[in-house]
Design a protein around this motif. Structure first.
Motif, PDB file in Angstrom:
ATOM      1  N   GLY A 105      10.299   5.494   3.504  1.00 34.88           N
ATOM      2  CA  GLY A 105      11.320   5.238   2.479  1.00 34.88           C
ATOM      3  C   GLY A 105      10.943   5.917   1.189  1.00 34.88           C
ATOM      4  N   GLU A 106      11.347   5.339   0.068  1.00 31.82           N
ATOM      5  CA  GLU A 106      11.007   5.966  -1.222  1.00 31.82           C
ATOM      6  C   GLU A 106      10.857   4.938  -2.320  1.00 31.82           C
ATOM      7  N   LYS A 126       0.822  -1.223   0.000  1.00 29.42           N
ATOM      8  CA  LYS A 126       0.000   0.000   0.000  1.00 29.42           C
ATOM      9  C   LYS A 126       0.853   1.269   0.000  1.00 29.42           C
ATOM     10  N   SER A 127       2.002   1.198   0.683  1.00 24.01           N
ATOM     11  CA  SER A 127       2.837   2.394   0.870  1.00 24.01           C
ATOM     12  C   SER A 127       3.507   2.851  -0.424  1.00 24.01           C
ATOM     13  N   GLY A 128       3.738   1.919  -1.346  1.00 26.78           N
ATOM     14  CA  GLY A 128       4.512   2.244  -2.540  1.00 26.78           C
ATOM     15  C   GLY A 128       5.997   2.393  -2.292  1.00 26.78           C
ATOM     16  N   VAL A 129       6.465   2.078  -1.075  1.00 31.02           N
ATOM     17  CA  VAL A 129       7.891   2.210  -0.746  1.00 31.02           C
ATOM     18  C   VAL A 129       8.672   1.022  -1.307  1.00 31.02           C
ATOM     19  N   THR A 141      13.588  -3.902   0.837  1.00 29.61           N
ATOM     20  CA  THR A 141      14.505  -3.850  -0.297  1.00 29.61           C
ATOM     21  C   THR A 141      13.763  -4.360  -1.536  1.00 29.61           C
ATOM     22  N   GLY A 142      13.763  -3.565  -2.598  1.00 30.96           N
ATOM     23  CA  GLY A 142      13.066  -3.990  -3.822  1.00 30.96           C
ATOM     24  C   GLY A 142      11.588  -4.238  -3.551  1.00 30.96           C
ATOM     25  N   ASP A 143      10.979  -3.369  -2.788  1.00 24.91           N
ATOM     26  CA  ASP A 143       9.563  -3.364  -2.372  1.00 24.91           C
ATOM     27  C   ASP A 143       9.090  -4.592  -1.591  1.00 24.91           C
ATOM     28  N   LYS A 144      10.067  -5.319  -0.980  1.00 28.94           N
ATOM     29  CA  LYS A 144       9.700  -6.479  -0.155  1.00 28.94           C
ATOM     30  C   LYS A 144      10.387  -6.421   1.210  1.00 28.94           C
TER      31      LYS A 144
END
Lengths: 137, 137, 137
Positions: free
Chosen positions: B136-137, B31-34, B105-108
């Motif tokens: 994060g980003e 959901k965060s898109g981080v 890391t890598g959206d996981k």
């Protein structure tokens, strides 16, 4: 991204002492201008800790008794061959942990109603430091 | 910088219970898109904890037995003079810790193959909350 | 916001071993280019830990003895019905904790003079990994 760092010094009267520092963390967040982020609160010594729990004096005495039971003071630590007498304080620090990290949401510490931040001194009666690091935006 | 905050409520059937919440943390990251950052998972109560360990039922029972041994239930806590009966739950929370922070890391979630995130309830049978903060980003 | 991730592998000679990894964390910060932020150091296994304490060999032996006392090796863990023999190592990991997060200030680890970062192996003699995640700017 914003960040803010500050240091606080404690010099306790007793060897072991538990100090509520929630207001110091909240003041650091206000200074930082961070609205969404995290607050890291970390003891800078190896014989002290930071934890989050209740501001109830009976419980604080229970915690002190419990730490004395699980990591007792005593003469038998190998560490004492260096001339130190605080082997127990190192173990208490490991058990309680030297740091916490707390969410900041809507420019406030995102804690539950009874959660308070404590500095736990296990070998005091001298100047010791805590760092508060705020990061976010 | 992106951030995302969500809250989950637990109301366990038993006084002590261990609930695997890894999928909830993963869903919060989605959901965060981080893609690169950190996930902070924190109990909002002083009688519960969060930890990372194995999803093996025998081990979970071992953990429960061990916490009962090191921080036993009992009538003798000073905290009980306030009318509470959960002194042991506070100590178990201190031992296990109330929060973990996990790399993204890598959206996981950047965890090892056996690492799972657990909510540890030590005084349940009522509504209690956990906050997940993603940054994060 | 900058982030940097790296992994380190340890394969200890003994079942339990304590390895000072402060220099690896400092090197990761240098690579990251982060001047203000946080360094998350996390074991990727459920039978190892990360902690911050003293680089004194007597104390490290005290810590090992203490962990053996509070979370002893033995045949009686339910977890061993799975064929495992490392129930104690899971409990030691819970006690010490699997992760620390450290402030970075002025491009350096913001630690006190005696604080060192340790990888604590509780079930070694095989390849195990640690992740270092740096975040900041």
């Amino acid at each position: 991204m914003k960040s803010h760092t500050e240091y606080h010094t404690f010099n306790t009267e007793k060897r072991r002492e538990f100090i509520n520092i929630t207001d110091k963390v909240e003041a650091a967040i206000a200074k930082s201008g961070v609205k969404e982020g995290m607050a890291l609160v970390s003891a800078m010594h190896i014989t002290a800790g930071i934890y989050v729990n209740d501001a109830e004096s009976g419980l604080i005495q229970d915690i002190d008794d419990w730490l004395q039971k699980l990591a007792p003071e005593g003469p038998d630590y190998r560490h004492h061959r260096t001339g130190e007498t605080n082997g127990d304080a190192h173990l208490k620090s490991l058990l309680v942990h030297h740091q916490v990290i707390i969410p900041i949401t809507g420019d406030k510490l995102d804690l539950g109603p009874w959660q308070q931040v404590y500095y736990a001194e296990f070998d005091g009666q001298r100047r010791k430091r805590v760092v508060i690091k705020i990061m976010g935006e």
